[in-house]
Write an enzyme that holds these catalytic residues in place. Structure first.
Site, mmCIF file in Angstrom:
data_model
loop_
_atom_site.group_PDB
_atom_site.id
_atom_site.type_symbol
_atom_site.label_atom_id
_atom_site.label_comp_id
_atom_site.label_asym_id
_atom_site.label_seq_id
_atom_site.Cartn_x
_atom_site.Cartn_y
_atom_site.Cartn_z
ATOM 1 N N HIS A 1 32.775 -23.228 -15.824
ATOM 2 C CA HIS A 1 31.796 -22.324 -15.220
ATOM 3 C C HIS A 1 31.429 -21.188 -16.178
ATOM 4 O O HIS A 1 30.261 -20.794 -16.296
ATOM 5 C CB HIS A 1 32.388 -21.784 -13.908
ATOM 6 C CG HIS A 1 31.602 -20.677 -13.296
ATOM 7 N ND1 HIS A 1 31.977 -19.359 -13.398
ATOM 8 C CD2 HIS A 1 30.449 -20.682 -12.576
ATOM 9 C CE1 HIS A 1 31.090 -18.604 -12.767
ATOM 10 N NE2 HIS A 1 30.164 -19.375 -12.259
ATOM 11 N N GLU B 1 31.206 -12.029 -9.638
ATOM 12 C CA GLU B 1 30.908 -13.286 -8.942
ATOM 13 C C GLU B 1 32.152 -13.749 -8.161
ATOM 14 O O GLU B 1 32.068 -14.148 -6.999
ATOM 15 C CB GLU B 1 30.457 -14.367 -9.936
ATOM 16 C CG GLU B 1 29.980 -15.634 -9.240
ATOM 17 C CD GLU B 1 29.445 -16.693 -10.212
ATOM 18 O OE1 GLU B 1 29.479 -16.446 -11.438
ATOM 19 O OE2 GLU B 1 29.000 -17.755 -9.735
ATOM 20 N N GLU C 1 29.053 -22.470 -18.685
ATOM 21 C CA GLU C 1 27.716 -22.593 -18.082
ATOM 22 C C GLU C 1 26.983 -21.256 -18.169
ATOM 23 O O GLU C 1 25.820 -21.189 -18.571
ATOM 24 C CB GLU C 1 27.862 -23.071 -16.632
ATOM 25 C CG GLU C 1 26.574 -23.075 -15.831
ATOM 26 C CD GLU C 1 26.713 -22.314 -14.514
ATOM 27 O OE1 GLU C 1 26.022 -21.297 -14.348
ATOM 28 O OE2 GLU C 1 27.522 -22.735 -13.651
ATOM 29 N N HIS C 2 27.673 -20.168 -17.810
ATOM 30 C CA HIS C 2 27.048 -18.838 -17.907
ATOM 31 C C HIS C 2 26.591 -18.553 -19.333
ATOM 32 O O HIS C 2 25.491 -18.079 -19.561
ATOM 33 C CB HIS C 2 28.058 -17.753 -17.512
ATOM 34 C CG HIS C 2 28.035 -17.386 -16.072
ATOM 35 N ND1 HIS C 2 27.786 -16.106 -15.649
ATOM 36 C CD2 HIS C 2 28.226 -18.126 -14.957
ATOM 37 C CE1 HIS C 2 27.839 -16.065 -14.324
ATOM 38 N NE2 HIS C 2 28.108 -17.283 -13.878
#
Lengths: 426, 426
Positions: free
Chosen positions: A68, A143, A71-72
């Site tokens: 993840h 997040e 991905e950012h």
């Protein structure tokens, strides 16, 4: 013209496919009358792939949340943020990381070819620095904290971690505030080099497009880039027992109305292709017959004030894990769990109702047609299906071939007490 | 592109029809408008739920859902929304187009028949709504309202709106209030329902692969509301000067603070300034290229999400962000600076061009989603000004930096609401 054409007559859809020399799978589905185009570039790599052999041949274990995190960071380019490049051409870009996949996507109604190139270019041009990795930690921490406050997310993950002893599906996709602090630029590069090879990726373009134009842009774009020789990726998963790890978990969040999720761990895993599709659809129907909104059981729970319209069921099946989930908000989660277990036990003894089976099968056919109105659904599901050697356009034929006996058999196979777990957020 | 819908008056109901073969389903929506009033708003929230609980022909929710399932999983959803100081009930029916099924029995007429059964033939007891159904739905609504607290973003949004509009009707929540539920009776609810279907504006929308004659025929057969003269009511009040910005802090256990800033725009859908306001919102906070995202998230790493949204009818804009509980002052300061910069005309060519491209793309994309297309058309009906997508797009293209600057000067922060933790974050 090197692409294949695949027709689905009853659905009146034609799919175009080509595998490029570097291994990238490209699919194009033109949608008549649509103005929008939606494209996803997906790697067969998600949060569960945390232990593997790197491209350099070393066995590595990486911190939770790195897929993840990567991905950012993909969106940052040396020249700045790739969102701006998309915005200039009216494209809405986004990405998501799941247990098994990481997808980058855009939708736009204009400049589609340019946007397809931008999509390929930014995902194939990593730019990670010590500084930009450090800066991202604050954003991802927020997040994670946002999800910490979300009781629906907490009950979902609480349930999965009750089911699993060791399988990494029990780890939160974003990791934890502590685990992401350990992530470095070097680790991210290792993951990128191992999993972002075109041979491990799939491009799906659906909407207002001419297949030939898309293929020619993609071929040219890919021909200009060089990649290492593709290698079979070796991934490690710890041995997972069949039983549920912890039959019951409670989380205290001081919510107004408790949330409750229960279900069964799938032990019939390792399937691919049509067998997997059939098991997935059969179990979906089974859950709907047992506890779906049109069942007498649902009506009874509603009358008793034990559930509200959040009550539902879901089945997840992937190559290496699977589970059913039943639940929702309930004033009295313990009583709800007891009732659901008793009900399922009774159905196991008395048998399912064939009429309910037929009704729910029909409902699923209609729901699938509705879903085909959505380019997002088509691209994301098609990709997931393809990574498991299934074909999305087989859904209706497989639904039509499922027999009542298949669903009955599934009930006895899937519903086993030792595989049951429940999580309650109070 | 001219107006895509053809409007027919069928049994005194304006029916907006869009024939197209783009979709695999037919979509039908019925909109009923109410003034937003203290006396009635909880009734309005409850009525669609009671209607879905049962009809004379399908006397329970289960029977009704089974009837939908039998129509190849037709879906009927209801929604109650606020548009300015109006409260709108929407019924949305989606039903498969039989062309794509092995069984080609026509489904559209059956869907309309079912929808009309729900709207015109509710289950009655002594001439009013069935008391058990009313009790059940009151209980469900009470639970739904009390658990808004469990969704922190939603709760903060509701609280900020209540504080900001405490002396205006807009403070009333679209789903009603728990305090009012108790006094509602089957009689008072039924009376209000009768008033609604007799004298409140009703609009019907239909999108699908259909012939005008068939639609006309099917609807005139099944939709026959006892229509009378339409009531008059006060319009939404838009203009409201801000004398000082109020700050409100509320505490509960949480791990991330929720910052919501309510602003006055003094501009509603029918105003010429509405389109410049949309562009302003895009430059300021609507997208991932906007000032808020770039500065609060990308530059300062303060948040994972930060954005601003326009309410089209009340002259209201909401800014939202999830931040560390200690960072509220710092974040407000940055947001204020970005608003001031926009008001000083610090707007780049890129920002303006990207925003326009994104807004135009959103409009084009919504043309592919039947219910979004209806929603946009209905916005013009409620807003009292018809704007086709081509007009809207050409107006967007004409907006200048000076227009955006002028809008930024018009926008005033009214209420800064911060939901934070008691002591340290959990």
């Amino acid at each position: 013209m090197a692409y294949e054409t695949i027709e689905f007559q009853q659905l009146q859809e034609t799919l175009y496919y080509e595998k490029l020399p570097n291994g990238l799978d490209v699919y194009v589905l033109p949608k008549k009358g649509f103005q929008k185009t939606y494209a996803t570039l997906t790697t067969n790599y998600g949060s569960i792939d945390n232990h593997f052999v790197s491209l350099e041949g070393k066995e590595v274990k990486v911190p939770d949340g790195i897929a993840h995190f990567l991905e950012h960071k993909m969106f940052e380019e040396e020249e700045g943020d790739v969102f701006h490049e998309f915005s200039k051409y009216g494209a809405q870009a986004n990405a998501f990381t799941s247990f098994d996949r990481t997808a980058y996507l855009f939708s736009s109604t204009d400049h589609v070819l340019k946007n397809v190139e931008t999509l390929l270019d930014f995902v194939q041009r990593p730019y990670f620095t010590d500084e930009n990795v450090e800066k991202e930690k604050g954003i991802i921490e927020q997040e994670i904290r946002m999800y910490d406050d979300n009781p629906d997310w907490r009950v979902y993950f609480g349930f999965i971690s009750s089911l699993y002893h060791r399988h990494p599906v029990k780890i939160d996709i974003a990791g934890t505030v502590e685990s992401i602090r350990k992530i470095t630029k070097e680790m991210i590069y290792t993951c990128y080099e191992t999993f972002y090879h075109p041979n491990n990726m799939l491009l799906f373009v659906v909407g207002a497009v001419d297949p030939e134009n898309i293929f020619s842009v993609v071929r040219q774009n890919q021909a200009q880039k060089s990649f290492a020789e593709p290698k079979e990726i070796e991934r490690f998963f710890a041995e997972e027992p069949d039983t549920a790890a912890q039959p019951r978990t409670e989380v205290n969040l001081s919510v107004d109305i408790p949330k409750c999720m229960m279900g069964y761990k799938e032990t019939k895993i390792g399937l691919q292709g049509r067998d997997m599709l059939k098991q997935e659809l059969t179990t979906d129907i089974l859950l709907d017959v047992l506890t779906g909104p049109s069942s007498s059981f649902y009506e009874q729970l509603m009358e008793e004030g034990l559930i509200d319209d959040t009550f539902g069921s879901d089945y997840t099946l992937e190559a290496r894990y699977g589970f059913s989930i039943i639940g929702g908000n309930s004033k009295n989660p313990d009583l709800l769990v007891q009732k659901v277990q008793q009900h399922i036990e009774k159905v196991k003894q008395d048998g399912l109702d064939p009429q309910e089976f037929e009704r729910n099968r029909r409902k699923k056919i209609g729901a699938f047609l509705t879903a085909l109105n959505s380019p997002e659904f088509i691209a994301n599901q098609f990709t997931r299906f393809q990574f498991n050697e299934m074909n999305l356009f087989d859904v209706i034929p497989v639904l039509e071939e499922i027999q009542f006996e298949d669903v009955s058999q599934r009930l006895h196979e899937h519903v086993q007490d030792e595989q049951f777990a429940v999580c309650i957020v109070k | 592109m001219s107006d895509p819908f053809t409007t027919l008056l069928i049994n005194q109901i304006p029916t907006h029809l869009l024939p197209t073969d783009k979709y695999k389903t037919n979509s039908i929506a019925v909109y009923i408008r109410q003034p937003l009033e203290e006396e009635h708003y909880t009734k309005v929230a409850l009525i669609p739920q009671i209607l879905q609980r049962g009809t004379m022909r399908y006397p329970s929710a289960q029977k009704l859902r089974q009837a939908l399932d039998d129509l190849y999983g037709a879906t009927l959803q209801t929604d109650v929304v606020k548009r300015g100081e109006e409260q709108i009930i929407v019924f949305r029916l989606q039903i498969a187009n039989e062309t794509y099924l092995s069984d080609t029995t026509p489904l559209f007429a059956k869907g309309i028949e079912l929808l009309s059964e729900v709207l015109q033939n509710p289950l009655l007891e002594n001439g009013v709504f069935h008391s058990r159904h009313v009790e059940l739905e009151k209980d469900l609504l009470a639970r739904k309202l009390s658990q808004i607290k469990d969704d922190k973003v939603r709760y903060a949004n509701k609280r900020c709106t209540e504080e900001m509009f405490k002396n205006e009707r807009y403070r009333l929540f679209s789903h009603g209030s728990i305090d009012q539920l108790e006094q509602l009776t089957p009689q008072s609810l039924y009376d209000y329902y009768q008033k609604m279907i007799r004298s409140h504006p009703i609009d019907c929308f239909i999108i699908g692969d259909l012939e005008q004659n068939d639609v006309q025929h099917t609807l005139s057969e099944h939709f026959s509301f006892p229509r009378e003269a339409i009531i008059e009511w006060p319009r939404t009040e838009v203009v409201h000067e801000v004398t000082e910005t109020r700050e409100i802090t509320e505490k509960m256990p949480l791990s991330q603070g929720k910052l919501h800033i309510g602003c006055r725009t003094q501009t509603a859908y029918a105003d010429d300034d509405y389109v410049p306001l949309l562009v302003f919102n895009g430059v300021f906070g609507g997208f991932s290229h906007s000032k808020l995202f770039r500065n609060v998230r990308e530059k300062e790493s303060l948040a994972y999400y930060v954005s601003s949204h326009i309410e089209s009818h009340k002259g209201f804009m909401m800014i939202m962000s999830g931040i560390d509980v200690h960072n509220d002052q710092k974040t407000v300061k940055i947001i204020r600076e970005e608003l001031d910069k926009t008001a000083r005309g610090e707007i780049t060519d890129d920002e303006l061009a990207q925003t326009k491209a994104m807004l135009i793309n959103q409009i084009m994309e919504s043309n592919d989603q039947p219910f979004q297309l209806m929603e946009r058309h209905y916005q013009g009906i409620v807003g009292g000004r018809k704007r086709t997508s081509s007009e809207l797009m050409s107006d967007i293209r004409r907006v200048s930096k000076e227009d955006v600057q002028r809008m930024a000067r018009k926008v005033q922060m009214d209420t800064i609401y911060f939901l934070t933790s008691e002591g340290e974050a959990r």
